[in-house]
Design a protein around this motif. Structure first.
Motif, PDB file in Angstrom:
ATOM      1  N   ILE A 120     -11.016  -2.305 -14.651  1.00  0.00           N
ATOM      2  CA  ILE A 120     -10.727  -1.496 -13.466  1.00  0.00           C
ATOM      3  C   ILE A 120     -11.235  -2.185 -12.203  1.00  0.00           C
ATOM      4  CG2 ILE A 120     -11.344   0.660 -12.272  1.00  0.00           C
ATOM      5  CD1 ILE A 120     -10.893   2.064 -14.935  1.00  0.00           C
ATOM      6  N   ILE A 121     -10.342  -2.266 -11.223  1.00  0.00           N
ATOM      7  CA  ILE A 121     -10.677  -2.821  -9.912  1.00  0.00           C
ATOM      8  C   ILE A 121     -10.629  -1.658  -8.928  1.00  0.00           C
ATOM      9  CG2 ILE A 121      -9.982  -4.463  -8.126  1.00  0.00           C
ATOM     10  CD1 ILE A 121      -8.551  -6.073 -10.340  1.00  0.00           C
ATOM     11  N   GLN A 122     -11.755  -1.410  -8.272  1.00  0.00           N
ATOM     12  CA  GLN A 122     -11.824  -0.218  -7.411  1.00  0.00           C
ATOM     13  C   GLN A 122     -12.574  -0.522  -6.120  1.00  0.00           C
ATOM     14  OE1 GLN A 122     -14.510   2.917  -8.635  1.00  0.00           O
ATOM     15  NE2 GLN A 122     -13.063   4.517  -8.014  1.00  0.00           N
ATOM     16  N   LYS A 123     -12.017  -0.017  -5.017  1.00  0.00           N
ATOM     17  CA  LYS A 123     -12.726  -0.096  -3.731  1.00  0.00           C
ATOM     18  C   LYS A 123     -12.809   1.289  -3.127  1.00  0.00           C
ATOM     19  CE  LYS A 123     -12.833  -3.923  -0.978  1.00  0.00           C
ATOM     20  NZ  LYS A 123     -12.322  -4.985  -0.095  1.00  0.00           N
ATOM     21  N   ASP A 124     -13.540   1.351  -2.015  1.00  0.00           N
ATOM     22  CA  ASP A 124     -13.833   2.641  -1.407  1.00  0.00           C
ATOM     23  C   ASP A 124     -12.775   3.037  -0.376  1.00  0.00           C
ATOM     24  OD1 ASP A 124     -14.989   4.937  -0.616  1.00  0.00           O
ATOM     25  OD2 ASP A 124     -16.675   4.010   0.430  1.00  0.00           O
ATOM     26  N   PHE A 125     -11.635   3.550  -0.855  1.00  0.00           N
ATOM     27  CA  PHE A 125     -10.660   4.173   0.041  1.00  0.00           C
ATOM     28  C   PHE A 125     -10.067   5.353  -0.721  1.00  0.00           C
ATOM     29  CE2 PHE A 125      -8.529   0.882  -2.396  1.00  0.00           C
ATOM     30  CZ  PHE A 125      -7.424   1.548  -2.917  1.00  0.00           C
ATOM     31  N   MET A 126      -9.609   6.350   0.015  1.00  0.00           N
ATOM     32  CA  MET A 126      -9.065   7.538  -0.623  1.00  0.00           C
ATOM     33  C   MET A 126      -7.825   7.193  -1.439  1.00  0.00           C
ATOM     34  SD  MET A 126     -10.232  10.681  -0.139  1.00  0.00           S
ATOM     35  CE  MET A 126      -8.922  11.799   0.304  1.00  0.00           C
ATOM     36  N   ASP A 127      -7.839   7.559  -2.708  1.00  0.00           N
ATOM     37  CA  ASP A 127      -6.721   7.233  -3.588  1.00  0.00           C
ATOM     38  C   ASP A 127      -5.594   8.242  -3.384  1.00  0.00           C
ATOM     39  OD1 ASP A 127      -5.026   6.610  -5.767  1.00  0.00           O
ATOM     40  OD2 ASP A 127      -6.729   5.638  -6.723  1.00  0.00           O
ATOM     41  N   VAL A 128      -4.782   8.001  -2.349  1.00  0.00           N
ATOM     42  CA  VAL A 128      -3.628   8.866  -2.093  1.00  0.00           C
ATOM     43  C   VAL A 128      -2.396   7.970  -1.968  1.00  0.00           C
ATOM     44  CG1 VAL A 128      -4.888  10.743  -0.971  1.00  0.00           C
ATOM     45  CG2 VAL A 128      -4.122   8.793   0.394  1.00  0.00           C
ATOM     46  N   TYR A 129      -1.245   8.594  -2.167  1.00  0.00           N
ATOM     47  CA  TYR A 129      -0.016   7.822  -2.210  1.00  0.00           C
ATOM     48  C   TYR A 129       0.131   6.909  -0.994  1.00  0.00           C
ATOM     49  CZ  TYR A 129       4.764   6.515  -2.814  1.00  0.00           C
ATOM     50  OH  TYR A 129       5.884   5.775  -2.982  1.00  0.00           O
ATOM     51  N   PHE A 130      -0.136   7.465   0.192  1.00  0.00           N
ATOM     52  CA  PHE A 130       0.096   6.647   1.380  1.00  0.00           C
ATOM     53  C   PHE A 130      -1.048   5.699   1.688  1.00  0.00           C
ATOM     54  CE2 PHE A 130       3.671   9.575   2.574  1.00  0.00           C
ATOM     55  CZ  PHE A 130       4.632   8.609   2.321  1.00  0.00           C
ATOM     56  N   ILE A 192      13.679   4.840   7.468  1.00  0.00           N
ATOM     57  CA  ILE A 192      14.228   6.189   7.471  1.00  0.00           C
ATOM     58  C   ILE A 192      13.536   6.977   8.579  1.00  0.00           C
ATOM     59  CG2 ILE A 192      14.309   8.337   6.140  1.00  0.00           C
ATOM     60  CD1 ILE A 192      14.714   6.505   3.651  1.00  0.00           C
ATOM     61  N   ARG A 193      14.337   7.491   9.507  1.00  0.00           N
ATOM     62  CA  ARG A 193      13.773   8.161  10.684  1.00  0.00           C
ATOM     63  C   ARG A 193      13.858   9.672  10.580  1.00  0.00           C
ATOM     64  NH1 ARG A 193      10.892   3.935  12.569  1.00  0.00           N
ATOM     65  NH2 ARG A 193      12.177   2.258  13.427  1.00  0.00           N
ATOM     66  N   LYS A 194      14.270  10.190   9.437  1.00  0.00           N
ATOM     67  CA  LYS A 194      14.335  11.643   9.278  1.00  0.00           C
ATOM     68  C   LYS A 194      12.948  12.142   8.879  1.00  0.00           C
ATOM     69  CE  LYS A 194      19.180  12.023   8.031  1.00  0.00           C
ATOM     70  NZ  LYS A 194      19.637  10.864   7.217  1.00  0.00           N
ATOM     71  N   ARG A 195      12.386  12.967   9.753  1.00  0.00           N
ATOM     72  CA  ARG A 195      10.987  13.345   9.652  1.00  0.00           C
ATOM     73  C   ARG A 195      10.576  13.922   8.301  1.00  0.00           C
ATOM     74  NH1 ARG A 195       6.537  13.953  12.724  1.00  0.00           N
ATOM     75  NH2 ARG A 195       7.341  12.931  14.553  1.00  0.00           N
ATOM     76  N   TYR A 196      11.473  14.665   7.636  1.00  0.00           N
ATOM     77  CA  TYR A 196      11.051  15.346   6.417  1.00  0.00           C
ATOM     78  C   TYR A 196      11.385  14.578   5.153  1.00  0.00           C
ATOM     79  CZ  TYR A 196       9.893  18.823   9.767  1.00  0.00           C
ATOM     80  OH  TYR A 196       9.317  19.429  10.846  1.00  0.00           O
ATOM     81  N   ASN A 197      11.826  13.353   5.326  1.00  0.00           N
ATOM     82  CA  ASN A 197      12.058  12.491   4.166  1.00  0.00           C
ATOM     83  C   ASN A 197      10.722  11.908   3.705  1.00  0.00           C
ATOM     84  OD1 ASN A 197      12.712   9.824   2.766  1.00  0.00           O
ATOM     85  ND2 ASN A 197      14.744  10.687   3.060  1.00  0.00           N
ATOM     86  N   LYS A 198      10.594  11.737   2.365  1.00  0.00           N
ATOM     87  CA  LYS A 198       9.359  11.179   1.820  1.00  0.00           C
ATOM     88  C   LYS A 198       9.051   9.793   2.414  1.00  0.00           C
ATOM     89  CE  LYS A 198       7.121   9.922  -2.514  1.00  0.00           C
ATOM     90  NZ  LYS A 198       7.294   9.585  -3.937  1.00  0.00           N
ATOM     91  N   TRP A 199      10.095   9.054   2.741  1.00  0.00           N
ATOM     92  CA  TRP A 199       9.921   7.672   3.206  1.00  0.00           C
ATOM     93  C   TRP A 199       9.988   7.564   4.721  1.00  0.00           C
ATOM     94  CZ3 TRP A 199       8.170   5.774  -0.972  1.00  0.00           C
ATOM     95  CH2 TRP A 199       8.694   6.205  -2.197  1.00  0.00           C
ATOM     96  N   PRO A 238       1.892  -6.202  11.525  1.00  0.00           N
ATOM     97  CA  PRO A 238       1.774  -4.757  11.777  1.00  0.00           C
ATOM     98  C   PRO A 238       1.597  -3.986  10.481  1.00  0.00           C
ATOM     99  CG  PRO A 238       3.969  -5.574  12.366  1.00  0.00           C
ATOM    100  CD  PRO A 238       3.152  -6.760  12.007  1.00  0.00           C
ATOM    101  N   PHE A 239       0.705  -3.015  10.499  1.00  0.00           N
ATOM    102  CA  PHE A 239       0.424  -2.249   9.288  1.00  0.00           C
ATOM    103  C   PHE A 239       1.505  -1.204   9.066  1.00  0.00           C
ATOM    104  CE2 PHE A 239      -1.325   1.200   6.831  1.00  0.00           C
ATOM    105  CZ  PHE A 239      -2.016   0.537   5.832  1.00  0.00           C
ATOM    106  N   ILE A 240       1.974  -1.124   7.832  1.00  0.00           N
ATOM    107  CA  ILE A 240       2.898  -0.048   7.475  1.00  0.00           C
ATOM    108  C   ILE A 240       2.481   0.489   6.117  1.00  0.00           C
ATOM    109  CG2 ILE A 240       4.611  -1.790   6.745  1.00  0.00           C
ATOM    110  CD1 ILE A 240       6.773   0.347   7.512  1.00  0.00           C
ATOM    111  N   LYS A 241       2.566   1.814   5.956  1.00  0.00           N
ATOM    112  CA  LYS A 241       2.034   2.426   4.736  1.00  0.00           C
ATOM    113  C   LYS A 241       2.895   2.132   3.510  1.00  0.00           C
ATOM    114  CE  LYS A 241       4.158   6.925   5.756  1.00  0.00           C
ATOM    115  NZ  LYS A 241       4.659   6.760   7.117  1.00  0.00           N
TER     116      LYS A 241
END
Ligand SMILES: *[C@@H]1O[C@H](CO)[C@@H](O)[C@H](O)[C@H]1NC(C)=O
Ligand SMILES: *[C@@H]1O[C@H](CO)[C@@H](O)[C@H](O)[C@H]1NC(C)=O
Length: 311
Positions: A120-130, A192-199, A238-241
């Protein structure tokens, strides 16, 4: 005169309000502070595997993004395609990438798992999808700092089936050593510029109209030198999620071109029905539940010597 002045102020306010509304709906809100950049934080791995890549360097390292709850998926992967193996004389090793969770119980369980399996490789950041971009960059950093002796790296996911036999065969046939990057190529993708899309990606996060060429994040493979290059160029991109797009931006900056691994499709990000003969000639397939990983793997391994008709 006062009336005309008032009218202009009123009109200006309405126009200003409309502009604000437009920009905030469009995700271009100027009120979000600094644009995001990725920062190489350096140290502080919470869990590190117990391997010495200098002695007996692996041919292929599989880095599997995983989360705390996916214990069963990890155990299935450890006993199937992620089991340490030598294929055609080449050693293959698998590690899991994790962030942190607020749950004390799950943190403890993962620490225990890490002590037991050393994978297991682990660092200190919140493990969330984004935060997948952070997770991927952790994997790049780990290769760069602890295992640059590996020949190739695959970054993949825990709901994947990976045919390490065919992957090894194709990598040996391809005979590339540096600046190599392959997977399921996405050459013409748009934000994707539609606000309610997952992406959904705001114009603030990514102001350009088109994504760079990138490989689908569910599974891509590269020569290990790419890890260090991506890690070092990341701060000036540039950072992108969306982690796969982010890696694409790094590769574009490094002028590393994506390549096909084979003349036929071998990566299946949208799934593929199982038959033994079909799966003998694929590298990776997405959307496979742990139970099916087990079944497909057993079927594949028990028929390694059997011939299939050409398809
Ligand atoms: C990602 O992790 C960082 C560090 O733990 C945290 O501050 C941030 O909120 C996380 N991102 C998301 C989208 O939750
Ligand atoms: C692999 O490439 C090297 C040069 O980069 C060449 O010398 C070697 O013969 C190649 N091996 C095979 C099996 O094609």
């Amino acid at each position: 005169m006062a009336y005309v002045k008032m009218r202009w102020i009123y009109i200006s306010l309405v126009v200003l309000g409309a502009l604000c509304l437009y920009f905030s709906l469009d995700g271009l809100s100027p009120f979000k502070g600094e644009p995001l950049v990725f920062k190489n934080e350096g140290g502080s791995f919470l869990q590190l595997p117990d391997v010495d890549c200098r002695q007996d360097p692996p041919f292929l390292v599989l880095l599997v993004t995983s989360s705390h709850e996916q214990m069963f998926a990890r155990s299935v992967i450890r006993s199937t395609w992620g089991r340490e193996k030598v294929v055609r004389g080449k050693r293959i090793k698998t590690f899991f990438l994790l962030g942190t969770t607020p749950s004390k119980d799950m943190s403890r369980a993962v620490a225990q798992e890490s002590q037991q399996y050393h994978d297991i490789i682990q660092k200190d950041f919140m493990d969330v999808y984004f935060n997948l971009t952070l997770k991927t960059m952790m994997g790049m950093e780990w290769i760069y700092r602890f295992c640059p002796q590996a020949s190739f790296v695959m970054k993949t996911d825990s709901d994947m089936f990976v045919n390490i036999y065919y992957l090894t065969e194709l990598l040996l046939k391809k005979n590339r050593t540096t600046r190599f990057f392959t997977g399921f190529l996405k050459l013409n993708e748009y934000p994707i510029r539609k606000r309610y899309n997952k992406w959904f990606v705001s114009k603030f996060e990514y102001p350009w109209d088109k994504y760079p060429p990138f490989c689908s994040g569910v599974g891509y493979v590269f020569s290990s030198d790419v890890a260090g290059q991506v890690y070092n160029v990341a701060e000036s991109v540039p950072f992108i999620k969306l982690e796969d797009v982010f890696v694409g931006l790094c590769l574009e900056k490094l002028q590393i071109k994506l390549e096909e691994l084979h003349s036929k499709q071998t990566f299946f990000p949208n799934g593929l029905p199982f038959t033994i003969c079909r799966y003998k000639k694929i590298v990776a397939c997405h959307h496979i539940k742990p139970h099916n990983i087990l079944l497909y793997w057993q079927a594949l391994e028990s028929s390694l010597e059997e011939e299939c008709p050409d398809i």
